[in-house]
Design a protein around this motif. Sequence first.
Motif, PDB file in Angstrom:
ATOM      1  N   LEU A 127       0.775  -1.199   0.055  1.00 10.79           N
ATOM      2  CA  LEU A 127      -0.056   0.079  -0.045  1.00 10.79           C
ATOM      3  C   LEU A 127       0.971   1.152  -0.090  1.00 10.79           C
ATOM      4  O   LEU A 127       1.807   1.335   0.698  1.00 10.79           O
ATOM      5  N   VAL A 128       0.266   2.184  -0.840  1.00 13.64           N
ATOM      6  CA  VAL A 128       0.915   3.511  -0.845  1.00 13.64           C
ATOM      7  C   VAL A 128       0.006   4.573  -0.736  1.00 13.64           C
ATOM      8  O   VAL A 128      -1.244   4.366  -1.170  1.00 13.64           O
ATOM      9  N   ARG A 129       0.292   5.751  -0.490  1.00 17.40           N
ATOM     10  CA  ARG A 129      -0.700   6.875  -0.354  1.00 17.40           C
ATOM     11  C   ARG A 129      -1.017   7.132  -2.178  1.00 17.40           C
ATOM     12  O   ARG A 129      -0.049   7.322  -2.778  1.00 17.40           O
ATOM     13  N   ALA A 130      -2.251   7.573  -2.269  1.00 17.78           N
ATOM     14  CA  ALA A 130      -2.492   7.744  -3.802  1.00 17.78           C
ATOM     15  C   ALA A 130      -2.051   9.146  -4.075  1.00 17.78           C
ATOM     16  O   ALA A 130      -1.738   9.417  -5.377  1.00 17.78           O
ATOM     17  N   ASP A 131      -1.616  10.183  -3.104  1.00 19.80           N
ATOM     18  CA  ASP A 131      -1.172  11.360  -3.519  1.00 19.80           C
ATOM     19  C   ASP A 131       0.415  11.223  -3.707  1.00 19.80           C
ATOM     20  O   ASP A 131       0.822  12.450  -3.785  1.00 19.80           O
ATOM     21  N   GLY A 132       0.901  10.093  -3.438  1.00 19.78           N
ATOM     22  CA  GLY A 132       2.339  10.116  -3.517  1.00 19.78           C
ATOM     23  C   GLY A 132       2.711   9.740  -4.807  1.00 19.78           C
ATOM     24  O   GLY A 132       2.125   9.737  -5.791  1.00 19.78           O
ATOM     25  N   GLU A 194       1.354   4.887  10.700  1.00 22.53           N
ATOM     26  CA  GLU A 194       2.605   5.806  10.019  1.00 22.53           C
ATOM     27  C   GLU A 194       2.188   6.231   8.490  1.00 22.53           C
ATOM     28  O   GLU A 194       2.404   7.312   8.014  1.00 22.53           O
ATOM     29  N   LEU A 195       1.395   5.361   7.737  1.00 27.38           N
ATOM     30  CA  LEU A 195       1.217   5.615   6.346  1.00 27.38           C
ATOM     31  C   LEU A 195       0.022   6.987   6.301  1.00 27.38           C
ATOM     32  O   LEU A 195       0.229   7.923   5.742  1.00 27.38           O
ATOM     33  N   LYS A 196      -0.923   6.763   7.173  1.00 29.55           N
ATOM     34  CA  LYS A 196      -1.976   7.785   7.509  1.00 29.55           C
ATOM     35  C   LYS A 196      -1.396   9.031   7.963  1.00 29.55           C
ATOM     36  O   LYS A 196      -1.801  10.092   7.404  1.00 29.55           O
ATOM     37  N   THR A 200       5.412   7.364   6.962  1.00 30.92           N
ATOM     38  CA  THR A 200       6.122   6.209   5.952  1.00 30.92           C
ATOM     39  C   THR A 200       5.232   6.487   4.489  1.00 30.92           C
ATOM     40  O   THR A 200       4.372   7.037   4.457  1.00 30.92           O
ATOM     41  N   ASP A 201       5.985   5.909   3.534  1.00 29.74           N
ATOM     42  CA  ASP A 201       5.798   6.033   2.001  1.00 29.74           C
ATOM     43  C   ASP A 201       5.072   4.797   1.712  1.00 29.74           C
ATOM     44  O   ASP A 201       4.237   4.746   0.727  1.00 29.74           O
ATOM     45  N   LEU A 202       5.215   3.661   2.205  1.00 29.90           N
ATOM     46  CA  LEU A 202       4.934   2.182   1.585  1.00 29.90           C
ATOM     47  C   LEU A 202       4.665   1.398   2.943  1.00 29.90           C
ATOM     48  O   LEU A 202       5.651   1.254   3.636  1.00 29.90           O
ATOM     49  N   VAL A 203       3.773   0.604   2.948  1.00 35.31           N
ATOM     50  CA  VAL A 203       3.340  -0.323   3.876  1.00 35.31           C
ATOM     51  C   VAL A 203       3.325  -1.967   3.170  1.00 35.31           C
ATOM     52  O   VAL A 203       2.394  -2.044   2.211  1.00 35.31           O
ATOM     53  N   LEU A 204       3.870  -2.919   3.525  1.00 33.19           N
ATOM     54  CA  LEU A 204       3.894  -4.266   2.877  1.00 33.19           C
ATOM     55  C   LEU A 204       3.495  -5.163   4.064  1.00 33.19           C
ATOM     56  O   LEU A 204       4.099  -5.160   4.901  1.00 33.19           O
ATOM     57  N   ASN A 205       2.666  -6.007   3.568  1.00 32.43           N
ATOM     58  CA  ASN A 205       2.235  -7.068   4.520  1.00 32.43           C
ATOM     59  C   ASN A 205       1.744  -8.145   3.684  1.00 32.43           C
ATOM     60  O   ASN A 205       1.438  -8.337   2.510  1.00 32.43           O
TER      61      ASN A 205
END
Length: 304
Positions: A127-132, A194-196, A200-205
């Motif tokens: 997951l990444v932010r759509a505005d990134g 952290e993403l919200k 952080t810029d990227l979350v992987l799970n």
Amino acid sequence: MQALWTKRWRNRVLAVAGVAALGLGAALAQAPLKITLAGGSVGGAWSTMGTAIGETIRLQSPGSAFTYEPGVDAANVQLVSTGKVQLGITHAQMALRGLKGVAPFKDKTADIRGIALLDPQAAVQILVRADGKIGSLDDIKKNKMPVRVAFNKRGTMMAVVGEEVFKAAGIAPEDIAKWGGRIDYVDYNTGLAELKNGQTDLVLNMLAFPSAQVKNMARDLDMRLLGLDKAVVDKLSADVGTKPITVPADTYPFTKQAVNTVTGMVVLVASNKMPDDEAATIVKGMIDHYDYLKKAYPPFSRMG
């Protein structure tokens, strides 16, 4: 590694389930058990999964004592192997690393067996932010982005796969640091927070889809789900033992197109020393109270 799972684990799971179905151990179905299950962090998917399994044990064997203990993949395998807990939730791929003595394990943990397949679709979700500015892992590599990454806790298959995903994409941990980024090893809820918060810029799970945690986050944050190139998928399948899978379009409000990724399998493990009739009672409880399991944790429906 996938073939090893098929030969060494699936047969054991089916054998124990067969014992339950045939009624061996029926005389002990009402005998109270004392079970501690090591799962994941409190509030996470494995916590819900583990407590639901505990309830089926109580329903199957009234008077049983059940304790849920937070844990992580590798530690769960070791705790079961040493007899400190009776059951553990882990990824099949992590259990196989334990059997082989591959990192994060220092020694082989041979005294374990799989007794139930809990989820065949624990998919890597990035997951990444759509505005990134991140549209793919290749963007990070080409542009040497100072990306801040949140993997799961060390000692989890999720963290191992996170590192392997970046490695397969041609990005080493030292590259991230060299480009001005960092890797945080935190539980999934912390990573999403952290993403919200822009930390952080990227979350992987690696988890079932659709994930309730991701759906809840989508109410407050516009996100993108990154896919994996075929070359990355193939390398992960060869090196880690994952399988290709596609997250369908509209799985989440923000996934308008299907996304290619990889998946592992979540399993319930016990010690080889656990009596077959005790294992059979546990499995039979899950079978007999399957409707309860699906209500408590909907992704359990994939076991059917």
